[in-house]
Write an enzyme that holds these catalytic residues in place. Structure first.
Site, PDB file in Angstrom:
ATOM      1  N   CYS A 559       2.677   3.092  -0.796  1.00  0.00           N
ATOM      2  CA  CYS A 559       1.656   4.088  -1.109  1.00  0.00           C
ATOM      3  C   CYS A 559       0.502   3.997  -0.112  1.00  0.00           C
ATOM      4  O   CYS A 559       0.243   2.950   0.484  1.00  0.00           O
ATOM      5  CB  CYS A 559       1.156   3.864  -2.537  1.00  0.00           C
ATOM      6  SG  CYS A 559       0.018   5.138  -3.126  1.00  0.00           S
ATOM      7  N   ASP A 561      -2.484   4.009  -0.953  1.00  0.00           N
ATOM      8  CA  ASP A 561      -3.620   3.422  -1.677  1.00  0.00           C
ATOM      9  C   ASP A 561      -4.290   2.333  -0.830  1.00  0.00           C
ATOM     10  O   ASP A 561      -3.616   1.462  -0.271  1.00  0.00           O
ATOM     11  CB  ASP A 561      -3.115   2.825  -2.993  1.00  0.00           C
ATOM     12  CG  ASP A 561      -4.254   2.487  -3.937  1.00  0.00           C
ATOM     13  OD1 ASP A 561      -5.022   1.565  -3.609  1.00  0.00           O
ATOM     14  OD2 ASP A 561      -4.363   3.131  -5.001  1.00  0.00           O
ATOM     15  N   ARG A 563      -5.939  -0.199  -1.583  1.00  0.00           N
ATOM     16  CA  ARG A 563      -5.922  -1.552  -2.124  1.00  0.00           C
ATOM     17  C   ARG A 563      -4.631  -2.306  -1.797  1.00  0.00           C
ATOM     18  O   ARG A 563      -4.524  -3.502  -2.042  1.00  0.00           O
ATOM     19  CB  ARG A 563      -6.104  -1.511  -3.646  1.00  0.00           C
ATOM     20  CG  ARG A 563      -7.415  -0.909  -4.097  1.00  0.00           C
ATOM     21  CD  ARG A 563      -7.388  -0.578  -5.582  1.00  0.00           C
ATOM     22  NE  ARG A 563      -6.437   0.478  -5.887  1.00  0.00           N
ATOM     23  CZ  ARG A 563      -6.192   0.939  -7.108  1.00  0.00           C
ATOM     24  NH1 ARG A 563      -6.850   0.425  -8.142  1.00  0.00           N
ATOM     25  NH2 ARG A 563      -5.306   1.897  -7.303  1.00  0.00           N
ATOM     26  N   HIS A 620       2.839   0.276  -6.933  1.00  0.00           N
ATOM     27  CA  HIS A 620       1.743  -0.593  -7.361  1.00  0.00           C
ATOM     28  C   HIS A 620       1.189  -0.107  -8.690  1.00  0.00           C
ATOM     29  O   HIS A 620       1.442   1.030  -9.127  1.00  0.00           O
ATOM     30  CB  HIS A 620       0.645  -0.625  -6.297  1.00  0.00           C
ATOM     31  CG  HIS A 620      -0.042   0.693  -6.099  1.00  0.00           C
ATOM     32  ND1 HIS A 620      -1.196   1.054  -6.746  1.00  0.00           N
ATOM     33  CD2 HIS A 620       0.291   1.762  -5.315  1.00  0.00           C
ATOM     34  CE1 HIS A 620      -1.558   2.261  -6.371  1.00  0.00           C
ATOM     35  NE2 HIS A 620      -0.669   2.731  -5.501  1.00  0.00           N
ATOM     36  N   CYS A 623      -1.330   3.593  -9.982  1.00  0.00           N
ATOM     37  CA  CYS A 623      -1.147   4.561  -8.903  1.00  0.00           C
ATOM     38  C   CYS A 623      -1.684   5.944  -9.327  1.00  0.00           C
ATOM     39  O   CYS A 623      -1.293   6.497 -10.360  1.00  0.00           O
ATOM     40  CB  CYS A 623       0.334   4.660  -8.547  1.00  0.00           C
ATOM     41  SG  CYS A 623       0.694   5.829  -7.218  1.00  0.00           S
TER      42      CYS A 623
END
Length: 734
Positions: A559, A561, A563, A620, A623
């Site tokens: 992803c 993302d 993080r 993760h 999401c």
């Protein structure tokens, strides 16, 4: 008799009794040979074997170590016998044993392990050469000389006057020792030293050869009490300490070596040292040689199956019974056969394995100096010379300073100083700093774990001079702030700082020292500058190798993302992962609408050109893309591009249960990983390679809150999964 006692007795009878007999057969010829080489009465070797077996075996700290007379002390004992006489040497042995007992009581055993193995191996090699040279004359029918050099110079003359039968016995003994290890296993059950002496004695008796016989007649009955040495007590005290320390060090090193060979209780080194001391006192009182733990007998004991200290004790009992009841049979052994046995043992002390080990640690000079000193000067002098050289080399390594200078594209001079900065490195440090042109802008990185006052003064004075001439100096310390603390006048810590990672690249900007109000652009610039100063020097060699071509082994789809950091959670480095990131770590099915060539192109290139072995889909927790799928089309009504993209995730909703919102999101994040693994199989190239076993598909799930990575099993049971990618569980979950 209770059950535990019966079990102990049965264990002793089953394992320790046979092992004690094997060690006994090895100990008798070696003890006699060592006594002969030391110039002591032959019975002294058997007495030492009895004391070492029974006393040291009973009181010592190792359950499997076997003690007795040792070849490493032969040179020292021979010198003491020549100087003070045998009975006075026994007093020195008693005093040395007393010193060992005191060292054990005061817990000093660990200090002996600080001796460099290169010194120990060099000493043993030197002693072995001395023994081999001296006993070679006996094998040739003559007598040994007073020193190794004399033995070497007299050897040509000895070769010119060979004594036929005596030489034949010696050669026969050595031949048996050489070929014994290649015979069938059931024959090799007889120890090689015993077999060699039996063959030599039998052959000499059968053919009536004229050889020198060993005579122990009345040796035990003619015991006389030890007598005080006559002479300078400073020299006597030195001899006492020498025997105590050498015998103690050999015993403790033998303990450490034998601990790695068996699965029983570990050795108590202080108890072992005290036990050796008591054994030396007893041996000296009875007229025996000094005692120490012997690696040859201990190894034989372990290989023979010994489990407890009863094996060593019983071996001493067998030696005692042999000396009292069967001592007359020793008269059949030719003296030349014992000498040949010692020549063979002496040469075997020069171990190629030990030389390779010390060469691997650049300690060959220590080994050579110790060996040469023992041969040419004396045992104590050779050991001291080796210890001194080992200490100098260790000091040189500990204080070695590496200085790297390079000019950056912006004209600044980047200088990195690594190591421990002490006064020994100041001359080179000063020379390198003075070569920096006046007026230059310098970034000085101190990658050091210690700095003394001399080094601080050198750097500080250079910095002041350089800045006074118009230059600039920026100092960055990668470990504790040695320079900063010293410049402030605070008291320095005497200890070296522990190593730390070069930089803290894995921390968010907000958790580092940068100003929270700094703009995004400045943070990026600051981060790039930190990379150039701290990380780039460490990874530059790797990137130089990768500059021509990339060869990743994994395609990693995850992803977008912020993080989630693929290299961090997989502990991978440059060149390992070919990474594709998108919202929701989605893999559109082959030919699906709306079409997307980006992910398909990456899959095609990774499998057909790069030849990756694994494709990983990593989801993760929490999401946002999966949360939008749960919320329905209304959640992305104002984001048309995102709404169209998330249509590729609709299949992930299949099979989702009716749990509460939090659980549904977590389940969906995992189901989505499984669905994308299935979507990968819709690409013909991928499916063919998976079916052929050339490619594996892996699902991972990163829980952000716990910083934990888990394997996500495939939805289809026939889908291959590589389970080795998962991280180990937390200790509380094991």
């Amino acid at each position: 008799m209770n059950t535990d006692t019966e079990s102990s007795v049965m264990r002793t009878l089953r394992h320790d009794l046979p092992a004690s007999l094997v060690v006994f057969l090895v100990a008798v010829p070696l003890s006699l040979g060592i006594a002969m080489a030391a110039g002591a009465p032959l019975a002294a070797g058997l007495i030492a074997a009895v004391a070492g077996g029974i006393v040291a075996g009973w009181l010592g700290g190792s359950p499997v170590q076997v003690s007795g007379p040792t070849a490493s002390l032969t040179v020292v004992i021979a010198g003491l016998v020549h100087t003070y006489g045998w009975r006075a040497t026994c007093v020195i042995t008693i005093l040395a044993g007393t010193v060992q007992v005191l060292l054990g009581v005061f817990k000093a055993a660990r200090a002996a392990l600080a001796v460099s193995p290169a010194v120990v191996h060099g000493m043993l090699a030197g002693v072995g050469i001395i023994i081999a040279l001296s006993q070679l004359h006996v094998v040739l029918g003559g007598s040994s000389q007073h020193s190794a050099l004399a033995n070497i110079t007299q050897l040509p003359g000895q070769l010119m006057n060979l004594h036929g039968h005596k030489v034949m016995v010696g050669v026969l003994t050595i031949l048996v020792l050489l070929v014994w290890g290649r015979l069938p296993k059931h024959i090799r059950a007889i120890p090689a030293p015993l077999a060699a002496l039996l063959v030599a004695a039998g052959t000499a008796w059968l053919f009536g050869w004229n050889v020198t016989r060993i005579d122990l007649t009345g040796a035990i009955a003619s015991w006389a009490p030890p007598e005080l040495p006559q002479g300078d007590w400073h020299h006597v005290a030195g001899a006492v300490l020498l025997i105590a320390l050498l015998a103690g060090a050999e015993s403790l090193l033998c303990c450490v070596a034998t601990d790695s060979m068996h699965g029983g209780p570990r050795a108590d080194l202080d108890r072992e040292l005290s036990g050796q001391g008591v054994a030396n006192v007893v041996s000296g009182l009875l007229g025996g040689l000094p005692v120490a733990g012997v690696i040859v007998r201990s190894t034989t004991n372990i290989r023979a199956g010994a489990r407890t200290r009863w094996s060593a004790i019983l071996h001493g009992v067998w030696v005692l019974l042999f000396a009292l009841c069967l001592g007359g049979t020793i008269q059949l052994i030719p003296m030349e056969a014992l000498a040949a046995l010692l020549v063979f043992i002496g040469i075997r002390t020069i171990s190629l394995g030990h030389i390779r080990k010390v060469h691997g640690h650049n300690e060959v000079p220590v080994y050579v100096i110790t060996m040469a000193g023992v041969i040419l000067v004396g045992l104590a002098e050779g050991v001291l010379a080796g210890l001194a050289l080992a200490a100098l080399l260790a000091l040189r390594r500990l204080t070695r300073v590496t200085i790297d200078k390079r000019e950056e594209p912006d004209g600044r001079l980047h200088t990195t100083v690594s190591g421990s900065l002490t006064f020994l490195g100041v001359p080179r440090l000063t020379q390198e700093l003075r070569e920096i042109p006046a007026g230059a802008a310098v970034d000085l990185d101190l990658n050091i774990d210690f700095m003394d006052n001399a080094a601080f003064e050198a750097i500080h004075n250079w910095r002041q001079d350089h800045e006074r001439l118009g230059g600039t100096v920026t100092i960055d310390e990668l470990h504790d702030e040695w320079y900063t603390i010293a410049a402030s006048g605070a008291r320095m810590s005497p200890a070296k700082s522990p190593p730390k990672a070069a930089g803290r690249w894995w921390l968010p900007w907000t958790h580092r020292d940068s100003d929270a109000s700094t703009s995004v652009e400045c943070r990026l610039t600051w981060g790039a500058d930190e990379f150039h100063r701290r990380t780039a020097p460490l990874v530059r060699p790797i990137f130089t190798e990768l500059a021509a071509k990339q060869q990743p082994t994994h395609l990693f789809i995850t992803c977008a993302d912020s993080r989630l950091m693929p290299s961090l959670i997989t502990s991978s480095g440059p060149g390992d992962l070919f990474t594709v990131r998108n919202i929701g770590n989605l893999v559109p099915r082959a030919g699906a609408a709306p079409s997307d060539d980006s992910v398909a192109a990456a899959i095609e290139y990774a499998t057909r050109v790069l030849g990756v072995h694994t494709i990983t889909v990593c989801g993760h927790s929490g999401c946002g893309a999966m949360a939008a799928l749960l919320a329905g089309p209304a959640a992305t009504a104002e984001l048309p591009q995102l709404s169209r993209w998330l249509q590729h995730g609709d299949l992930s909703l299949t099979g989702l249960g009716g749990d509460d919102a939090g659980d549904r999101l977590d389940v969906l994040c995992r189901l989505n990983v499984q669905q994308q693994l299935e979507n990968l199989r819709t690409y013909p190239g991928v499916d063919e390679q998976v079916a052929a076993g050339r490619l594996k598909l892996v699902g991972l799930y990163f829980d952000i809150a716990s910083a934990r990575v888990d394997i996500v099993p495939p939805r289809s049971p026939d889908l291959p999964v590589a389970t080795t990618t998962s991280l180990p569980p937390e200790p509380s979950q094991r």
